[in-house]
Design a protein around this motif. Structure first.
Motif, PDB file in Angstrom:
ATOM      1  N   PRO A  27       2.131  14.258   6.395  1.00 39.55           N
ATOM      2  CA  PRO A  27       1.957  12.939   7.025  1.00 39.55           C
ATOM      3  C   PRO A  27       1.597  11.901   5.959  1.00 39.55           C
ATOM      4  O   PRO A  27       0.793  12.185   5.074  1.00 39.55           O
ATOM      5  CB  PRO A  27       0.774  13.160   7.979  1.00 39.55           C
ATOM      6  N   PRO A  28       2.174  10.695   6.025  1.00 35.93           N
ATOM      7  CA  PRO A  28       1.861   9.681   5.011  1.00 35.93           C
ATOM      8  C   PRO A  28       0.356   9.453   4.832  1.00 35.93           C
ATOM      9  O   PRO A  28      -0.101   9.180   3.718  1.00 35.93           O
ATOM     10  CB  PRO A  28       2.577   8.433   5.548  1.00 35.93           C
ATOM     11  N   ALA A  29      -0.415   9.609   5.909  1.00 34.67           N
ATOM     12  CA  ALA A  29      -1.866   9.399   5.790  1.00 34.67           C
ATOM     13  C   ALA A  29      -2.504  10.392   4.816  1.00 34.67           C
ATOM     14  O   ALA A  29      -3.573  10.118   4.267  1.00 34.67           O
ATOM     15  CB  ALA A  29      -2.534   9.526   7.167  1.00 34.67           C
ATOM     16  N   ALA A  30      -1.845  11.536   4.580  1.00 31.00           N
ATOM     17  CA  ALA A  30      -2.383  12.504   3.616  1.00 31.00           C
ATOM     18  C   ALA A  30      -2.345  11.945   2.198  1.00 31.00           C
ATOM     19  O   ALA A  30      -2.992  12.478   1.300  1.00 31.00           O
ATOM     20  CB  ALA A  30      -1.605  13.813   3.696  1.00 31.00           C
ATOM     21  N   TYR A  31      -1.560  10.870   1.996  1.00 29.01           N
ATOM     22  CA  TYR A  31      -1.483  10.223   0.685  1.00 29.01           C
ATOM     23  C   TYR A  31      -2.240   8.899   0.636  1.00 29.01           C
ATOM     24  O   TYR A  31      -2.331   8.292  -0.428  1.00 29.01           O
ATOM     25  CB  TYR A  31      -0.019   9.930   0.318  1.00 29.01           C
ATOM     26  N   SER A  32      -2.691   8.422   1.784  1.00 26.99           N
ATOM     27  CA  SER A  32      -3.177   7.038   1.821  1.00 26.99           C
ATOM     28  C   SER A  32      -4.499   6.838   2.546  1.00 26.99           C
ATOM     29  O   SER A  32      -5.124   5.796   2.386  1.00 26.99           O
ATOM     30  CB  SER A  32      -2.114   6.139   2.462  1.00 26.99           C
ATOM     31  N   ASP A  33      -4.953   7.797   3.325  1.00 30.11           N
ATOM     32  CA  ASP A  33      -6.154   7.583   4.140  1.00 30.11           C
ATOM     33  C   ASP A  33      -7.411   8.033   3.376  1.00 30.11           C
ATOM     34  O   ASP A  33      -7.538   9.204   3.030  1.00 30.11           O
ATOM     35  CB  ASP A  33      -6.012   8.381   5.444  1.00 30.11           C
ATOM     36  N   PRO A  34      -8.342   7.094   3.114  1.00 25.19           N
ATOM     37  CA  PRO A  34      -9.554   7.474   2.366  1.00 25.19           C
ATOM     38  C   PRO A  34     -10.359   8.573   3.062  1.00 25.19           C
ATOM     39  O   PRO A  34     -10.973   9.407   2.394  1.00 25.19           O
ATOM     40  CB  PRO A  34     -10.356   6.167   2.299  1.00 25.19           C
ATOM     41  N   ALA A 363       5.643   3.362  -6.846  1.00 23.40           N
ATOM     42  CA  ALA A 363       6.356   2.807  -5.681  1.00 23.40           C
ATOM     43  C   ALA A 363       6.288   3.751  -4.485  1.00 23.40           C
ATOM     44  O   ALA A 363       6.163   3.311  -3.337  1.00 23.40           O
ATOM     45  CB  ALA A 363       7.814   2.518  -6.061  1.00 23.40           C
ATOM     46  N   VAL A 364       6.361   5.063  -4.750  1.00 17.23           N
ATOM     47  CA  VAL A 364       6.259   6.038  -3.657  1.00 17.23           C
ATOM     48  C   VAL A 364       4.897   5.906  -2.979  1.00 17.23           C
ATOM     49  O   VAL A 364       4.780   5.939  -1.742  1.00 17.23           O
ATOM     50  CB  VAL A 364       6.490   7.473  -4.172  1.00 17.23           C
ATOM     51  N   HIS A 365       3.854   5.727  -3.788  1.00 14.73           N
ATOM     52  CA  HIS A 365       2.515   5.597  -3.203  1.00 14.73           C
ATOM     53  C   HIS A 365       2.449   4.379  -2.277  1.00 14.73           C
ATOM     54  O   HIS A 365       1.904   4.460  -1.172  1.00 14.73           O
ATOM     55  CB  HIS A 365       1.460   5.496  -4.309  1.00 14.73           C
ATOM     56  N   ALA A 366       3.029   3.259  -2.740  1.00 12.60           N
ATOM     57  CA  ALA A 366       3.058   2.069  -1.886  1.00 12.60           C
ATOM     58  C   ALA A 366       3.865   2.351  -0.622  1.00 12.60           C
ATOM     59  O   ALA A 366       3.479   1.955   0.487  1.00 12.60           O
ATOM     60  CB  ALA A 366       3.662   0.893  -2.652  1.00 12.60           C
ATOM     61  N   GLY A 367       4.968   3.085  -0.773  1.00 10.00           N
ATOM     62  CA  GLY A 367       5.796   3.418   0.383  1.00 10.00           C
ATOM     63  C   GLY A 367       5.060   4.282   1.394  1.00 10.00           C
ATOM     64  O   GLY A 367       5.247   4.146   2.614  1.00 10.00           O
ATOM     65  N   MET A 368       4.193   5.171   0.903  1.00 14.52           N
ATOM     66  CA  MET A 368       3.427   6.040   1.805  1.00 14.52           C
ATOM     67  C   MET A 368       2.446   5.236   2.661  1.00 14.52           C
ATOM     68  O   MET A 368       1.974   5.720   3.675  1.00 14.52           O
ATOM     69  CB  MET A 368       2.673   7.104   1.004  1.00 14.52           C
ATOM     70  N   LYS A 369       2.119   4.017   2.226  1.00 11.83           N
ATOM     71  CA  LYS A 369       1.213   3.166   3.008  1.00 11.83           C
ATOM     72  C   LYS A 369       1.967   2.298   4.007  1.00 11.83           C
ATOM     73  O   LYS A 369       1.352   1.578   4.791  1.00 11.83           O
ATOM     74  CB  LYS A 369       0.423   2.264   2.064  1.00 11.83           C
ATOM     75  N   ARG A 371       4.155   1.194   7.237  1.00 11.69           N
ATOM     76  CA  ARG A 371       4.272   1.642   8.629  1.00 11.69           C
ATOM     77  C   ARG A 371       5.584   2.380   8.842  1.00 11.69           C
ATOM     78  O   ARG A 371       5.769   3.054   9.835  1.00 11.69           O
ATOM     79  CB  ARG A 371       4.154   0.441   9.579  1.00 11.69           C
ATOM     80  N   PHE A 372       6.504   2.210   7.913  1.00  9.75           N
ATOM     81  CA  PHE A 372       7.808   2.872   8.048  1.00  9.75           C
ATOM     82  C   PHE A 372       7.916   4.133   7.185  1.00  9.75           C
ATOM     83  O   PHE A 372       9.008   4.656   6.987  1.00  9.75           O
ATOM     84  CB  PHE A 372       8.928   1.887   7.692  1.00  9.75           C
ATOM     85  N   ALA A 373       6.791   4.597   6.644  1.00 13.11           N
ATOM     86  CA  ALA A 373       6.836   5.799   5.791  1.00 13.11           C
ATOM     87  C   ALA A 373       7.302   7.006   6.600  1.00 13.11           C
ATOM     88  O   ALA A 373       6.877   7.195   7.742  1.00 13.11           O
ATOM     89  CB  ALA A 373       5.462   6.070   5.190  1.00 13.11           C
ATOM     90  N   PRO A 374       8.184   7.833   6.020  1.00 16.03           N
ATOM     91  CA  PRO A 374       8.754   8.974   6.755  1.00 16.03           C
ATOM     92  C   PRO A 374       7.938  10.259   6.553  1.00 16.03           C
ATOM     93  O   PRO A 374       7.108  10.338   5.664  1.00 16.03           O
ATOM     94  CB  PRO A 374      10.104   9.148   6.055  1.00 16.03           C
TER      95      PRO A 374
END
Ligand SMILES: [Fe+2]
Length: 407
Positions: A27-34, A363-369, A371-374
């Motif tokens: 899930p993208p949140a695994a890369y972005s959620d503190p 850029a991938v990190h920004a993409g993971m944040k 709303r359209f991250a897959p």
């Protein structure tokens, strides 16, 4: 800190486990959620073996360097008996960092103490001059004679459990963790002819503040799907179609594989050939591939027919990590004619890859944040990512279960 539950349901995370053919991305949140990052540090970095460098970086008693792991400052030092100690650099008097400089310029006043290295018999805290030996024992504490019951011999710097594998130093915050080396037998076998334990570290460097999640770094290092695309041209000698990974089984402590090359003795530089002498102990088939190994969560190793290189990944937040890197060579290689010039050329070659990989990771990190991250699907050429997810989810599930049981 109390044991944390996973902010992302384990069933959701588990969809990323198993075979590449059925898994989906984390899930993208695994890369972005503190909040997930806090949970993940407890589940992974505070329980697993973390690589902090190579024993040959501190060859002599008294040699040391500092490193920050999970936000904690440590000293890695060789003691009088020749053993490697990894101990906290937090003074047991008033919590000053004992390796910090005594004085800094205005521009540095509010920065954390810098990493350092050197040689000595003791470490003296610059604040009140409490002094510790190479085993972390307090051997000096001025003017404490009127302090009731104060006994220097009661005090030492806390030490982490350490283990050395193939010359790499690992630490573990969990005193009950299973030893690492017995679980690396298949990797030992695959890499035996490189004689990694005897290799020597050259030109170690640390880059703080890489602005993307630590997993994005590891994934980029290991997956063989992007080389024929992002690195089209400079990686053509080892195409993505030649990616092959050892199957992952529960209990494995390493992920590894190879990129099969279209000619022997390939190297990551504009000549597409090795620059240093061939490692003589390699077999013919081993000359036809580039190998990659990951001892999660922190150690990444790449192996070419003339050399190897390693990265260690130390997360600093959900959005950042510190990357350390170095080449390792057979002991005879640094003695060759024009070694420094060849090393310079090799490093410039690696720069070509970094110029593509590092901005892509950012850029991938920004993409993971977004709303359209897959939660994207995987190619067979990146099957190692599903294996990495499997390794992670085992740890996420176990930590969540421990926290549930504790509550
Ligand atoms: Fe790459």
């Amino acid at each position: 800190m109390a044991a944390l539950r996973s902010p992302i349901p384990i069933e959701e995370l588990a969809r990323s486990s198993g075979e590449f053919s059925t898994a989906v991305g984390l899930p993208p949140a695994a890369y972005s959620d503190p909040g997930f990052f806090e949970f993940e540090m407890q589940a992974v970095y505070e329980r697993e073996w973390i690589c902090v460098g190579r024993a040959d970086q501190i060859p002599d008693p008294g040699d040391f360097y500092t490193i920050t792991v999970v936000g904690e400052p440590f000293i890695v030092a060789r003691n009088k008996q020749g053993e490697v100690n990894v101990m906290s650099s937090v003074c047991q008097h008033r919590a000053m960092c004992i390796t910090a400089p005594a004085q800094r310029t205005p521009a540095e006043w509010f920065e954390l103490p810098p990493e350092t290295s050197g040689h000595g018999n003791t470490f003296r805290c610059p604040y009140h001059w409490w002094t510790y030996d190479l085993d972390g024992r307090l051997v000096g504490a001025p003017d404490m004679d009127r302090t009731t019951g104060f006994d220097k011999s009661d005090i030492r710097l806390p030490r982490l459990r350490t283990e050395t594998w193939q010359g790499f130093i690992f630490v573990n915050f969990d005193a009950g963790a299973e030893p690492l080396s017995p679980r690396l037998g298949r990797l030992d076998e695959a890499l035996a002819n490189f004689c990694i334990e005897d290799m020597v570290t050259v030109d170690p460097a640390t880059v703080p503040g890489l602005p993307f999640n630590w997993k994005i770094m590891a994934e980029n290092f290991m997956e063989g799907y992007h080389p024929s695309r992002l690195h089209k041209g400079i990686h053509d000698f080892a195409p993505s179609s030649g990616a092959e990974y050892a199957p992952y089984e529960p209990g494995d402590a390493a992920l590894f594989g190879a990129m099969h090359a279209i000619h022997p003795d390939g190297g990551f530089n504009p000549t597409e050939k090795i620059i240093f002498p061939l490692i003589e102990t390699l077999t013919e088939p081993e000359r036809w591939k580039i190998q990659f190994a990951y001892i999660p969560p922190s150690l990444l190793i790449g192996l070419q027919p003339d050399s190897a290189f390693w990265f260690t990944v130390q997360p600093t937040s959900v959005d950042s990590h510190t990357l350390s890197m170095a080449y390792i060579f057979p002991p005879s290689t640094p003695q060759i004619h024009l070694f420094a010039e060849k090393l310079h050329a090799a490093i410039q070659g690696v720069e070509l890859f970094n110029n593509q990989d590092l901005p892509t990771n950012t850029a991938v990190h920004a993409g993971m944040k977004s709303r359209f991250a897959p939660r994207g699907r995987y190619s067979w050429q990146e099957s190692v990512l599903a294996s990495f997810n499997t390794w992670l989810v085992e740890r996420y599930a176990a930590a969540d279960e421990r926290a549930r049981a504790a509550a």
